[in-house]
Design a protein around this motif. Structure first.
Motif, PDB file in Angstrom:
ATOM      1  N   LEU A   2       0.930  -1.108   0.046  1.00 48.25           N
ATOM      2  CA  LEU A   2      -0.047  -0.030  -0.119  1.00 48.25           C
ATOM      3  C   LEU A   2       0.944   1.241   0.019  1.00 48.25           C
ATOM      4  CD1 LEU A   2      -2.683  -1.057   2.589  1.00 48.25           C
ATOM      5  CD2 LEU A   2      -2.937  -1.157   0.160  1.00 48.25           C
ATOM      6  N   ARG A   3       0.674   2.188  -0.829  1.00 50.84           N
ATOM      7  CA  ARG A   3       1.254   3.474  -1.107  1.00 50.84           C
ATOM      8  C   ARG A   3       0.473   4.286   0.044  1.00 50.84           C
ATOM      9  NH1 ARG A   3      -0.170   4.811  -6.801  1.00 50.84           N
ATOM     10  NH2 ARG A   3      -2.015   3.990  -6.336  1.00 50.84           N
ATOM     11  N   VAL A   4       1.101   4.781   1.099  1.00 50.35           N
ATOM     12  CA  VAL A   4       0.672   5.756   2.288  1.00 50.35           C
ATOM     13  C   VAL A   4       1.404   6.976   2.175  1.00 50.35           C
ATOM     14  CG1 VAL A   4       0.586   5.765   4.567  1.00 50.35           C
ATOM     15  CG2 VAL A   4       0.382   3.585   3.594  1.00 50.35           C
ATOM     16  N   THR A   5       0.569   8.039   1.977  1.00 51.23           N
ATOM     17  CA  THR A   5       1.155   9.495   2.034  1.00 51.23           C
ATOM     18  C   THR A   5       0.332  10.359   2.855  1.00 51.23           C
ATOM     19  OG1 THR A   5       1.798  11.113   0.097  1.00 51.23           O
ATOM     20  CG2 THR A   5      -0.517  10.017  -0.049  1.00 51.23           C
ATOM     21  N   TRP A   6       1.124  11.432   2.828  1.00 49.12           N
ATOM     22  CA  TRP A   6       0.587  12.573   3.985  1.00 49.12           C
ATOM     23  C   TRP A   6       1.185  13.909   3.091  1.00 49.12           C
ATOM     24  CZ3 TRP A   6       4.027   8.924   5.009  1.00 49.12           C
ATOM     25  CH2 TRP A   6       5.546   9.392   5.424  1.00 49.12           C
ATOM     26  N   VAL A  51       5.975  11.427   1.627  1.00 55.24           N
ATOM     27  CA  VAL A  51       5.069  12.576   1.593  1.00 55.24           C
ATOM     28  C   VAL A  51       4.864  13.161   0.054  1.00 55.24           C
ATOM     29  CG1 VAL A  51       5.732  15.033   2.513  1.00 55.24           C
ATOM     30  CG2 VAL A  51       6.634  13.137   3.554  1.00 55.24           C
ATOM     31  N   THR A  52       3.772  13.867   0.268  1.00 56.00           N
ATOM     32  CA  THR A  52       3.399  14.565  -1.181  1.00 56.00           C
ATOM     33  C   THR A  52       3.203  16.053  -0.799  1.00 56.00           C
ATOM     34  OG1 THR A  52       2.140  12.710  -1.654  1.00 56.00           O
ATOM     35  CG2 THR A  52       1.580  14.836  -2.838  1.00 56.00           C
ATOM     36  N   GLU A  53       3.573  17.152  -1.651  1.00 57.70           N
ATOM     37  CA  GLU A  53       3.306  18.452  -1.466  1.00 57.70           C
ATOM     38  C   GLU A  53       1.988  18.791  -1.324  1.00 57.70           C
ATOM     39  OE1 GLU A  53       2.146  22.315  -2.380  1.00 57.70           O
ATOM     40  OE2 GLU A  53       1.982  20.754  -3.969  1.00 57.70           O
ATOM     41  N   GLU A  54       1.491  19.390  -0.199  1.00 52.73           N
ATOM     42  CA  GLU A  54       0.260  19.915   0.275  1.00 52.73           C
ATOM     43  C   GLU A  54      -0.861  20.089  -1.149  1.00 52.73           C
ATOM     44  OE1 GLU A  54      -1.442  21.608   3.905  1.00 52.73           O
ATOM     45  OE2 GLU A  54      -1.171  23.222   2.481  1.00 52.73           O
ATOM     46  N   GLY A  55      -0.477  21.020  -2.139  1.00 59.95           N
ATOM     47  CA  GLY A  55      -1.307  21.330  -3.071  1.00 59.95           C
ATOM     48  C   GLY A  55      -1.400  20.044  -4.078  1.00 59.95           C
ATOM     49  N   LYS A  56      -0.513  19.285  -4.288  1.00 59.53           N
ATOM     50  CA  LYS A  56      -0.495  18.120  -5.048  1.00 59.53           C
ATOM     51  C   LYS A  56      -1.396  17.213  -4.576  1.00 59.53           C
ATOM     52  CE  LYS A  56       0.676  15.070  -8.469  1.00 59.53           C
ATOM     53  NZ  LYS A  56       0.379  13.934  -8.018  1.00 59.53           N
ATOM     54  N   LEU A  57      -1.181  17.029  -3.280  1.00 57.24           N
ATOM     55  CA  LEU A  57      -2.039  15.874  -2.384  1.00 57.24           C
ATOM     56  C   LEU A  57      -3.716  16.121  -2.493  1.00 57.24           C
ATOM     57  CD1 LEU A  57      -2.032  13.073  -1.165  1.00 57.24           C
ATOM     58  CD2 LEU A  57      -1.714  14.423   1.139  1.00 57.24           C
ATOM     59  N   ILE A  58      -3.919  17.698  -2.456  1.00 57.19           N
ATOM     60  CA  ILE A  58      -5.271  17.951  -2.475  1.00 57.19           C
ATOM     61  C   ILE A  58      -5.714  17.589  -3.805  1.00 57.19           C
ATOM     62  CG2 ILE A  58      -7.019  19.980  -2.802  1.00 57.19           C
ATOM     63  CD1 ILE A  58      -5.011  21.393  -0.588  1.00 57.19           C
ATOM     64  N   GLU A  59      -5.208  17.759  -5.122  1.00 58.73           N
ATOM     65  CA  GLU A  59      -5.697  17.361  -6.394  1.00 58.73           C
ATOM     66  C   GLU A  59      -5.698  15.808  -6.487  1.00 58.73           C
ATOM     67  OE1 GLU A  59      -2.763  18.913  -9.081  1.00 58.73           O
ATOM     68  OE2 GLU A  59      -3.235  20.896  -8.577  1.00 58.73           O
TER      69      GLU A  59
END
Length: 633
Positions: A402-406, A435-443
């Motif tokens: 599983l790919r787990v990101t925040w 970790v994912t950049e916040e704006g990118k994760l929102i998308e």
């Protein structure tokens, strides 16, 4: 989505405090006043937008509530108080709001009922366009529409410049808590609905400074990633705070932010880590505030998995039995200690204990504890076998990783991920944590209907309103493509949501909301990790009369509306005043029925950490997430 209820915590530390403070210098340059008194606030969240409809993180909501009034505001204990409207009355499905006479926008133009009607009509127009579209239609992120649609608003009219009439589909009081900014029609009507909505193919209306509003402070300068500066609105109708300017600074690291607080470079911080919070308790001239959590941090599964165009890595994500088994392999108590430093409570259901009237613990028949053996047994029973190497396989025979990101604004979740990786590893389930950049994760987590949603598990959080409706809303099927980040769909849940919002009997409504909490706990699109406290701190050498909201368990800033800013006094010119000053002169005139202007909340005691506090719960407000629940958004 109000997405960021979790404080943004940057893990990266600047090479020196000088680098952090250098970024503060330009922001303090005065424009309107020769020597302004400036309130400098720091947050680990990066302000994303100035178009309120695209607001996502708590910092976004803080900015728009400084710029604009809502139709009705929130008092010290979250009760409805005058905002753009000075009074209101209800007659069945009809609300009549009286707009204050002589009110002006910050550019000097008259502010009237026409502006309020225009702002609500934007939502109604977008909703009508959504109903006619197979793919849906959202104003920006789609968070603010829910305040109007959930209140059942069907029409608005303006009998005269000081009167707004709102008609609803069913009798309720949710319109009093609508977190919708009242916008200047003479500015915004120059742009099309598509431009305001940031629709595909349209040039987005970004609402660049100087912003025109009726709020106490107006944005006059913005450097994304660094700061936003607000100047006092000379036309503001309400109590004026001592600060001539307010500057909200973004820090990529909570360490540099706290260092700036200690040296006096900033006056207020939100997003403090537990160890920093403990250290600040003994710091001269600094006060710490632990706020009660009205939200949570959670694991959100991509419940669409690899179906229907979604790009989850495995079909197992679509199976509630698989998700529930993984939930048995998470020790929430451990995470509260390790991640939060004890500043929070283990999580259970999607309505936090803050909502003493509505929170219901899971039924004993489905309640979970931390039990690795139980989790392994459940996975075996659900048909997820292990191969010769001990790897858990999905139904297609593929090893599950599983790919787990925040988001990068929530660095504390790296601690959560480290523990989860170890626990799930004991089940044979691999974890690829990143970790994912916040704006990118929102998308990534709020794609259009049909995907792609290229993630498996997201760790983030939500912040709620005085009423639970907002925290219930984004798990509806209709929010897929909008605020849903799990793509959960359950027709029973959807119907219960519609039932509870229109229910006037609190006993019946609680039964509906209780059932909704049980459904989500049972199906596990979310695993609620913890209800993280709000950790804030402020200096006492420049400003006084810091006023928390709510009066017990609240925080001075980053709450509901701009109230905390307006009560501040300068130390150099302060006169004694109670910290919990009432909203003097702001109590609306009761309606003929005696109920139209009253608060829909109630005062209920709640025990947190062994201390009895009083929380007022009622109304409907959605600070959608990601504001940082723990440190926060």
């Amino acid at each position: 989505m109000n997405r960021s209820t979790l404080r943004a915590r940057g893990a990266r530390i600047l090479m020196s405090a000088g680098l952090a403070f250098a970024a503060i210098g330009p922001a303090t340059a005065p424009v309107a006043a020769a020597d302004p008194l400036v309130l400098n606030a720091g947050t680990d969240q990066d302000l994303q937008v100035l178009n309120p409809f695209s607001s996502v993180v708590v910092a976004d909501f803080e900015a728009f509530t400084l710029n604009y009034d809502t139709l009705v505001g929130w008092g010290q204990d979250l009760e409805p108080v005058p905002g753009f409207a000075e009074s209101w009355a209800q007659d069945g499905n009809t609300w009549t709001f009286k707009i204050r006479s002589g009110m002006k926008w910050s550019d000097g133009q008259p502010a009237t009922a026409e502006d309020a009607a225009y702002s609500i009509q934007l939502v109604l127009d977008a909703t009508a366009k959504s109903d006619a579209s197979a793919d849906g239609y959202y104003l920006g992120q789609g968070y603010l529409e829910a305040y109007i649609t959930n209140a059942g608003v069907t029409a608005v009219s303006v009998p005269d410049p000081e009167t707004l009439v709102v008609t609803t589909e069913f009798e309720n009081q949710l319109i009093l808590e609508a977190y919708l900014p009242i916008l200047p029609k003479h500015v915004w009507s120059k742009y099309s609905l598509d431009e305001i909505a940031s629709a595909t193919g349209a040039t987005p209306y970004t609402n660049e400074p100087p912003v025109v509003g009726t709020g106490p402070y107006q944005a006059v300068e913005w450097k994304p990633g660094e700061f936003i500066r607000f100047a006092r609105n000379p036309n503001y109708w309400g109590l004026q705070g001592a600060a001539d300017e307010v500057i909200i600074h973004h820090f990529s690291s909570p360490d540099t932010m706290v260092a700036a607080l200690k040296t006096g470079e900033i006056d207020y911080v939100r997003g403090v880590l537990a160890d920093q919070f403990d250290a600040l308790k003994n710091e001269p001239g600094i006060e710490t505030v632990e706020g009660v959590s009205n939200g949570y941090s959670q694991i959100a599964f991509n419940t669409k998995g690899n179906t229907d165009g979604y790009k989850g890595s495995t079909s197992a994500l679509t199976d509630p039995a698989f998700r529930v088994a993984l939930a048995w392999a998470i020790d929430q108590n451990k995470l509260v200690d390790a991640t939060l430093g004890g500043y929070g409570e283990p999580g259970t259901t999607i309505i936090p204990p803050f909502h003493t009237r509505w929170h219901v613990e899971p039924d004993a028949s489905i309640a979970r504890t931390f039990d690795i053996d139980k989790a392994n047994t459940l996975l075996d029973a659900a048909g997820y076998k292990k191969d010769g190497q001990g790897r858990r396989l999905d139904k297609e025979g593929n090893p599950i990783v599983l790919r787990v990101t925040w988001p990068d604004s929530e660095a504390q979740h790296s601690t959560d991920a480290e523990f989860i990786q170890g626990w799930w590893g004991k089940l044979g389930v691999g974890v690829d944590a990143y970790v994912t950049e916040e704006g990118k994760l929102i998308e990534d987590v709020t794609p259009p209907p049909g995907g792609p949603a290229n993630f498996d598990v997201e760790i983030w959080g939500w912040v709620g309103d005085p009423d639970p409706t907002s925290l219930l809303d984004f798990l509806r099927t209709d929010q897929i493509g909008g605020s849903s980040d799990s793509f959960y769909s359950n027709p029973e849940y959807d119907q219960l949501f519609l039932d509870q919002r229109a229910e006037s009997d609190p006993v019946t409504r609680k039964a509906d909301i209780a059932q909704m909490q049980q459904l989500v706990y049972r199906d596990a699109p979310y695993i609620i990790l913890y209800y993280d406290s709000e950790l804030h701190a402020y200096r006492t050498d420049k400003f006084t009369n810091w006023t928390i909201q709510p009066s017990v368990g609240g925080t001075p800033l980053f709450g509901y509306g701009p109230r905390g800013y307006t009560f501040l006094q300068a130390i150099s010119a302060a006169t004694p005043a109670p910290a919990a000053s009432p909203d003097a002169g702001s109590t609306p005139t009761p309606s003929a029925s005696g109920s139209g202007s009253s608060s829909s909340g109630d005062i209920t005691p709640v025990i947190i950490g062994g201390v009895i506090i009083v929380v007022i719960v009622g109304g409907v407000l959605l600070l959608r997430r990601r504001g940082s629940v723990s440190d926060e958004e």
